[in-house]
Write a protein that holds these residues in place. Structure first.
Motif, PDB file in Angstrom:
ATOM      1  N   ARG A 171       0.828  -1.207   0.000  1.00  0.00           N
ATOM      2  CA  ARG A 171       0.000   0.000   0.000  1.00  0.00           C
ATOM      3  C   ARG A 171       0.859   1.253   0.000  1.00  0.00           C
ATOM      4  NH1 ARG A 171      -1.336   3.211   4.018  1.00  0.00           N
ATOM      5  NH2 ARG A 171      -0.695   1.714   5.621  1.00  0.00           N
ATOM      6  N   LEU A 172       1.891   1.264   0.833  1.00  0.00           N
ATOM      7  CA  LEU A 172       2.764   2.437   0.922  1.00  0.00           C
ATOM      8  C   LEU A 172       3.617   2.600  -0.330  1.00  0.00           C
ATOM      9  CD1 LEU A 172       3.766   2.022   4.662  1.00  0.00           C
ATOM     10  CD2 LEU A 172       2.311   3.814   3.694  1.00  0.00           C
ATOM     11  N   MET A 173       4.033   1.498  -0.930  1.00  0.00           N
ATOM     12  CA  MET A 173       4.757   1.566  -2.198  1.00  0.00           C
ATOM     13  C   MET A 173       3.896   2.199  -3.273  1.00  0.00           C
ATOM     14  SD  MET A 173       6.666  -2.137  -2.429  1.00  0.00           S
ATOM     15  CE  MET A 173       7.020  -1.923  -4.164  1.00  0.00           C
ATOM     16  N   ALA A 174       2.622   1.783  -3.336  1.00  0.00           N
ATOM     17  CA  ALA A 174       1.717   2.294  -4.350  1.00  0.00           C
ATOM     18  C   ALA A 174       1.433   3.780  -4.155  1.00  0.00           C
ATOM     19  CB  ALA A 174       0.411   1.506  -4.336  1.00  0.00           C
ATOM     20  N   ILE A 204       8.733   4.237   3.959  1.00  0.00           N
ATOM     21  CA  ILE A 204       7.961   3.091   4.446  1.00  0.00           C
ATOM     22  C   ILE A 204       8.472   2.657   5.816  1.00  0.00           C
ATOM     23  CG2 ILE A 204       7.389   0.665   4.031  1.00  0.00           C
ATOM     24  CD1 ILE A 204       7.550   1.288   1.020  1.00  0.00           C
ATOM     25  N   ALA A 205       9.792   2.608   5.953  1.00  0.00           N
ATOM     26  CA  ALA A 205      10.384   2.207   7.234  1.00  0.00           C
ATOM     27  C   ALA A 205       9.963   3.156   8.350  1.00  0.00           C
ATOM     28  CB  ALA A 205      11.911   2.172   7.108  1.00  0.00           C
ATOM     29  N   GLU A 206       9.962   4.447   8.048  1.00  0.00           N
ATOM     30  CA  GLU A 206       9.563   5.442   9.057  1.00  0.00           C
ATOM     31  C   GLU A 206       8.097   5.278   9.429  1.00  0.00           C
ATOM     32  OE1 GLU A 206       9.436  10.322   9.589  1.00  0.00           O
ATOM     33  OE2 GLU A 206      10.420   9.400   7.857  1.00  0.00           O
ATOM     34  N   GLU A 207       7.235   5.048   8.432  1.00  0.00           N
ATOM     35  CA  GLU A 207       5.800   4.902   8.675  1.00  0.00           C
ATOM     36  C   GLU A 207       5.498   3.665   9.518  1.00  0.00           C
ATOM     37  OE1 GLU A 207       1.653   5.658   8.327  1.00  0.00           O
ATOM     38  OE2 GLU A 207       3.376   6.929   7.823  1.00  0.00           O
ATOM     39  N   LEU A 208       6.187   2.561   9.232  1.00  0.00           N
ATOM     40  CA  LEU A 208       5.910   1.293   9.919  1.00  0.00           C
ATOM     41  C   LEU A 208       6.796   1.062  11.142  1.00  0.00           C
ATOM     42  CD1 LEU A 208       5.445  -1.074   6.827  1.00  0.00           C
ATOM     43  CD2 LEU A 208       3.701   0.173   8.120  1.00  0.00           C
ATOM     44  N   THR A 268      14.229  -4.797  -8.916  1.00  0.00           N
ATOM     45  CA  THR A 268      14.986  -3.714  -9.532  1.00  0.00           C
ATOM     46  C   THR A 268      15.427  -2.752  -8.448  1.00  0.00           C
ATOM     47  OG1 THR A 268      14.859  -1.753 -10.954  1.00  0.00           O
ATOM     48  CG2 THR A 268      12.796  -2.573 -10.041  1.00  0.00           C
ATOM     49  N   PRO A 269      16.619  -2.179  -8.573  1.00  0.00           N
ATOM     50  CA  PRO A 269      17.064  -1.221  -7.555  1.00  0.00           C
ATOM     51  C   PRO A 269      16.396   0.134  -7.688  1.00  0.00           C
ATOM     52  CG  PRO A 269      18.695  -1.404  -9.297  1.00  0.00           C
ATOM     53  CD  PRO A 269      17.657  -2.459  -9.576  1.00  0.00           C
ATOM     54  N   GLN A 270      15.604   0.332  -8.747  1.00  0.00           N
ATOM     55  CA  GLN A 270      14.999   1.634  -8.975  1.00  0.00           C
ATOM     56  C   GLN A 270      13.615   1.689  -8.343  1.00  0.00           C
ATOM     57  OE1 GLN A 270      15.404   3.193 -12.979  1.00  0.00           O
ATOM     58  NE2 GLN A 270      16.923   1.634 -13.444  1.00  0.00           N
ATOM     59  N   GLU A 271      13.477   2.526  -7.313  1.00  0.00           N
ATOM     60  CA  GLU A 271      12.229   2.606  -6.544  1.00  0.00           C
ATOM     61  C   GLU A 271      11.035   2.925  -7.437  1.00  0.00           C
ATOM     62  OE1 GLU A 271      10.112   2.361  -3.005  1.00  0.00           O
ATOM     63  OE2 GLU A 271      12.236   2.031  -3.323  1.00  0.00           O
ATOM     64  N   LEU A 298       5.763   1.406 -10.291  1.00  0.00           N
ATOM     65  CA  LEU A 298       5.029   1.256 -11.546  1.00  0.00           C
ATOM     66  C   LEU A 298       4.573  -0.176 -11.741  1.00  0.00           C
ATOM     67  CD1 LEU A 298       7.123   3.402 -14.062  1.00  0.00           C
ATOM     68  CD2 LEU A 298       5.104   4.053 -12.767  1.00  0.00           C
ATOM     69  N   ALA A 299       5.445  -1.126 -11.460  1.00  0.00           N
ATOM     70  CA  ALA A 299       5.092  -2.535 -11.648  1.00  0.00           C
ATOM     71  C   ALA A 299       3.934  -2.927 -10.739  1.00  0.00           C
ATOM     72  CB  ALA A 299       6.304  -3.420 -11.379  1.00  0.00           C
ATOM     73  N   VAL A 300       3.977  -2.489  -9.488  1.00  0.00           N
ATOM     74  CA  VAL A 300       2.914  -2.826  -8.550  1.00  0.00           C
ATOM     75  C   VAL A 300       1.596  -2.179  -8.977  1.00  0.00           C
ATOM     76  CG1 VAL A 300       2.104  -2.562  -6.179  1.00  0.00           C
ATOM     77  CG2 VAL A 300       4.471  -3.190  -6.614  1.00  0.00           C
ATOM     78  N   LEU A 301       1.649  -0.922  -9.377  1.00  0.00           N
ATOM     79  CA  LEU A 301       0.424  -0.238  -9.792  1.00  0.00           C
ATOM     80  C   LEU A 301      -0.192  -0.906 -11.018  1.00  0.00           C
ATOM     81  CD1 LEU A 301       1.444   3.491  -9.302  1.00  0.00           C
ATOM     82  CD2 LEU A 301      -0.173   2.178  -7.948  1.00  0.00           C
TER      83      LEU A 301
END
Length: 213
Positions: free
Chosen positions: A158-161, A169-173, A196-199, A204-207
Protein backbone atom coordinates in the motif's frame (compact mmCIF):
# COMPACT_ATOMS: atom_id res chain seq x y z
CA UNK A 1 7.36 25.20 -11.40
CA UNK A 2 4.44 26.21 -13.64
CA UNK A 3 1.02 24.69 -12.94
CA UNK A 4 -2.32 24.72 -14.74
CA UNK A 5 -5.45 24.03 -12.67
CA UNK A 6 -8.75 22.72 -14.06
CA UNK A 7 -11.55 22.75 -11.47
CA UNK A 8 -15.15 23.86 -12.07
CA UNK A 9 -15.81 24.91 -8.46
CA UNK A 10 -14.76 28.57 -8.23
CA UNK A 11 -14.05 28.41 -4.50
CA UNK A 12 -11.90 25.28 -4.72
CA UNK A 13 -10.13 26.57 -7.83
CA UNK A 14 -9.20 29.82 -6.11
CA UNK A 15 -8.23 27.94 -2.97
CA UNK A 16 -5.87 25.74 -4.97
CA UNK A 17 -4.33 28.80 -6.61
CA UNK A 18 -3.59 30.43 -3.26
CA UNK A 19 -2.34 27.21 -1.70
CA UNK A 20 0.07 26.48 -4.53
CA UNK A 21 1.32 30.05 -4.63
CA UNK A 22 1.92 29.94 -0.88
CA UNK A 23 4.03 26.86 -1.61
CA UNK A 24 6.23 28.91 -3.93
CA UNK A 25 4.75 27.63 -7.19
CA UNK A 26 3.50 29.58 -10.19
CA UNK A 27 -0.07 29.03 -11.37
CA UNK A 28 0.03 29.84 -15.08
CA UNK A 29 -3.73 29.36 -15.56
CA UNK A 30 -6.81 28.29 -13.59
CA UNK A 31 -9.76 27.21 -15.71
CA UNK A 32 -13.20 25.68 -15.23
CA UNK A 33 -13.59 23.09 -17.99
CA UNK A 34 -11.65 20.46 -19.94
CA UNK A 35 -11.48 22.35 -23.25
CA UNK A 36 -9.98 25.39 -21.54
CA UNK A 37 -7.52 23.06 -19.80
CA UNK A 38 -6.18 21.67 -23.07
CA UNK A 39 -5.87 25.19 -24.50
CA UNK A 40 -4.02 26.37 -21.38
CA UNK A 41 -1.59 23.46 -21.59
CA UNK A 42 -0.84 24.31 -25.22
CA UNK A 43 -0.32 27.95 -24.34
CA UNK A 44 1.70 27.67 -21.14
CA UNK A 45 3.63 24.35 -21.39
CA UNK A 46 3.22 23.68 -17.64
CA UNK A 47 5.24 21.27 -15.54
CA UNK A 48 2.10 19.99 -13.84
CA UNK A 49 -1.65 19.90 -14.44
CA UNK A 50 -4.09 19.59 -11.52
CA UNK A 51 -7.44 18.41 -12.88
CA UNK A 52 -10.82 17.44 -11.45
CA UNK A 53 -12.38 14.20 -12.78
CA UNK A 54 -15.91 15.61 -13.20
CA UNK A 55 -16.28 18.90 -15.07
CA UNK A 56 -18.76 20.70 -17.37
CA UNK A 57 -20.82 20.23 -19.41
CA UNK A 58 -21.98 16.79 -18.20
CA UNK A 59 -20.01 16.58 -14.95
CA UNK A 60 -19.20 12.91 -15.61
CA UNK A 61 -15.70 12.23 -16.93
CA UNK A 62 -14.58 15.29 -18.90
CA UNK A 63 -11.58 15.83 -16.65
CA UNK A 64 -10.65 12.15 -16.85
CA UNK A 65 -10.73 12.20 -20.66
CA UNK A 66 -8.62 15.35 -20.72
CA UNK A 67 -6.08 13.72 -18.38
CA UNK A 68 -5.92 10.62 -20.58
CA UNK A 69 -5.39 12.79 -23.65
CA UNK A 70 -2.53 14.62 -21.95
CA UNK A 71 -0.96 11.30 -20.92
CA UNK A 72 -1.05 10.11 -24.54
CA UNK A 73 1.50 12.81 -25.36
CA UNK A 74 4.07 11.48 -22.90
CA UNK A 75 5.05 12.17 -19.29
CA UNK A 76 5.07 15.97 -19.67
CA UNK A 77 3.17 17.66 -18.20
CA UNK A 78 2.81 15.64 -15.04
CA UNK A 79 -0.84 15.12 -14.08
CA UNK A 80 -2.43 15.20 -10.63
CA UNK A 81 -6.08 14.11 -10.72
CA UNK A 82 -8.45 15.19 -7.96
CA UNK A 83 -11.68 13.32 -7.25
CA UNK A 84 -14.50 13.83 -4.76
CA UNK A 85 -14.92 10.09 -4.26
CA UNK A 86 -12.96 6.91 -4.96
CA UNK A 87 -13.91 5.95 -8.50
CA UNK A 88 -12.24 2.63 -9.26
CA UNK A 89 -13.06 2.65 -12.97
CA UNK A 90 -11.46 6.05 -13.46
CA UNK A 91 -8.44 5.17 -11.34
CA UNK A 92 -7.92 1.90 -13.20
CA UNK A 93 -8.08 3.67 -16.60
CA UNK A 94 -5.43 6.15 -15.58
CA UNK A 95 -3.18 3.51 -14.01
CA UNK A 96 -3.04 1.33 -17.12
CA UNK A 97 -0.48 3.58 -18.79
CA UNK A 98 2.87 5.01 -17.79
CA UNK A 99 2.46 6.43 -14.29
CA UNK A 100 5.60 8.58 -14.45
CA UNK A 101 4.60 11.98 -13.10
CA UNK A 102 1.10 10.90 -12.15
CA UNK A 103 -1.06 11.29 -9.05
CA UNK A 104 -4.65 10.48 -8.07
CA UNK A 105 -5.94 12.06 -4.86
CA UNK A 106 -9.23 12.58 -3.12
CA UNK A 107 -10.07 16.26 -2.67
CA UNK A 108 -10.08 15.86 1.11
CA UNK A 109 -6.28 15.58 0.98
CA UNK A 110 -6.01 19.22 -0.06
CA UNK A 111 -6.88 20.19 3.53
CA UNK A 112 -3.47 18.93 4.71
CA UNK A 113 -1.40 21.73 3.19
CA UNK A 114 2.07 20.33 3.83
CA UNK A 115 1.23 16.83 2.62
CA UNK A 116 -0.60 18.13 -0.44
CA UNK A 117 2.28 20.41 -1.45
CA UNK A 118 4.74 17.54 -0.95
CA UNK A 119 2.58 15.39 -3.24
CA UNK A 120 2.43 18.14 -5.87
CA UNK A 121 6.22 18.44 -5.88
CA UNK A 122 6.71 14.66 -6.05
CA UNK A 123 4.36 14.26 -9.01
CA UNK A 124 5.79 17.31 -10.82
CA UNK A 125 9.26 15.78 -10.50
CA UNK A 126 8.13 12.54 -12.14
CA UNK A 127 7.02 10.60 -9.08
CA UNK A 128 3.80 8.72 -8.40
CA UNK A 129 1.20 9.43 -5.71
CA UNK A 130 -1.97 7.38 -5.29
CA UNK A 131 -4.51 8.15 -2.57
CA UNK A 132 -4.50 5.52 0.20
CA UNK A 133 -8.27 5.05 -0.19
CA UNK A 134 -7.85 4.29 -3.87
CA UNK A 135 -5.10 1.78 -3.15
CA UNK A 136 -7.20 0.09 -0.45
CA UNK A 137 -10.14 -0.38 -2.81
CA UNK A 138 -7.94 -1.70 -5.60
CA UNK A 139 -6.36 -4.13 -3.16
CA UNK A 140 -9.71 -5.29 -1.81
CA UNK A 141 -11.07 -6.15 -5.25
CA UNK A 142 -7.91 -7.87 -6.49
CA UNK A 143 -7.19 -11.56 -6.15
CA UNK A 144 -4.51 -14.07 -7.11
CA UNK A 145 -1.02 -13.31 -5.73
CA UNK A 146 -2.46 -10.80 -3.27
CA UNK A 147 -4.01 -13.67 -1.37
CA UNK A 148 -0.51 -14.94 -0.62
CA UNK A 149 0.75 -11.69 0.91
CA UNK A 150 1.23 -11.41 4.64
CA UNK A 151 -0.48 -8.53 6.50
CA UNK A 152 2.85 -6.69 6.69
CA UNK A 153 3.44 -7.18 2.96
CA UNK A 154 0.01 -5.69 2.33
CA UNK A 155 1.02 -2.62 4.35
CA UNK A 156 4.29 -2.29 2.45
CA UNK A 157 2.52 -2.70 -0.90
CA UNK A 158 0.00 0.00 0.00
CA UNK A 159 2.76 2.44 0.92
CA UNK A 160 4.76 1.57 -2.20
CA UNK A 161 1.72 2.29 -4.35
CA UNK A 162 1.40 5.69 -2.66
CA UNK A 163 4.90 6.50 -3.91
CA UNK A 164 6.79 6.07 -0.63
CA UNK A 165 10.50 5.32 -0.70
CA UNK A 166 11.94 2.46 1.35
CA UNK A 167 13.02 5.01 3.92
CA UNK A 168 9.55 6.52 4.02
CA UNK A 169 7.96 3.09 4.45
CA UNK A 170 10.38 2.21 7.23
CA UNK A 171 9.56 5.44 9.06
CA UNK A 172 5.80 4.90 8.68
CA UNK A 173 5.91 1.29 9.92
CA UNK A 174 8.67 1.90 12.49
CA UNK A 175 10.93 -0.82 11.10
CA UNK A 176 14.39 -0.87 9.54
CA UNK A 177 14.99 -0.22 5.84
CA UNK A 178 16.51 -3.68 5.53
CA UNK A 179 13.24 -5.17 6.82
CA UNK A 180 11.32 -3.15 4.22
CA UNK A 181 13.68 -4.39 1.48
CA UNK A 182 12.95 -8.00 2.51
CA UNK A 183 9.19 -7.39 2.38
CA UNK A 184 9.54 -5.77 -1.05
CA UNK A 185 11.52 -8.75 -2.30
CA UNK A 186 8.82 -11.07 -0.96
CA UNK A 187 6.10 -9.10 -2.73
CA UNK A 188 7.89 -9.28 -6.05
CA UNK A 189 8.54 -12.97 -5.66
CA UNK A 190 4.83 -13.65 -5.04
CA UNK A 191 3.85 -11.40 -7.97
CA UNK A 192 6.47 -13.08 -10.16
CA UNK A 193 7.94 -9.65 -10.95
CA UNK A 194 11.68 -9.05 -11.39
CA UNK A 195 13.37 -7.03 -8.68
CA UNK A 196 14.99 -3.71 -9.53
CA UNK A 197 17.06 -1.22 -7.55
CA UNK A 198 15.00 1.63 -8.98
CA UNK A 199 12.23 2.61 -6.54
CA UNK A 200 10.06 4.26 -9.20
CA UNK A 201 10.05 1.20 -11.47
CA UNK A 202 9.00 -0.95 -8.51
CA UNK A 203 6.03 1.30 -7.87
CA UNK A 204 5.03 1.26 -11.55
CA UNK A 205 5.09 -2.54 -11.65
CA UNK A 206 2.91 -2.83 -8.55
CA UNK A 207 0.42 -0.24 -9.79
CA UNK A 208 0.13 -2.00 -13.12
CA UNK A 209 -0.55 -5.26 -11.34
CA UNK A 210 -3.26 -3.66 -9.20
CA UNK A 211 -4.91 -2.07 -12.23
CA UNK A 212 -5.20 -5.43 -13.99
CA UNK A 213 -2.31 -5.08 -16.45
Amino acid sequence: MRIVIAEDSFLLREGLVRLLELGGMTVAAAVGDADALLEAVDGHDPDLVVVDVRMPPTHTDEGLRAALKLRENGPRPSVLVLSQYVEERHAAQLLRGDTTGFGYLLKDRVADMEEFLATVRRVAQGGTAIDPEVVSQLLSRSDGPLDRLTPREHEVLRLMAEGRSNGGIAEELVVSESAVAKHVAGIFAKFDLPGTPQEHRRVLAVLRFLSGE
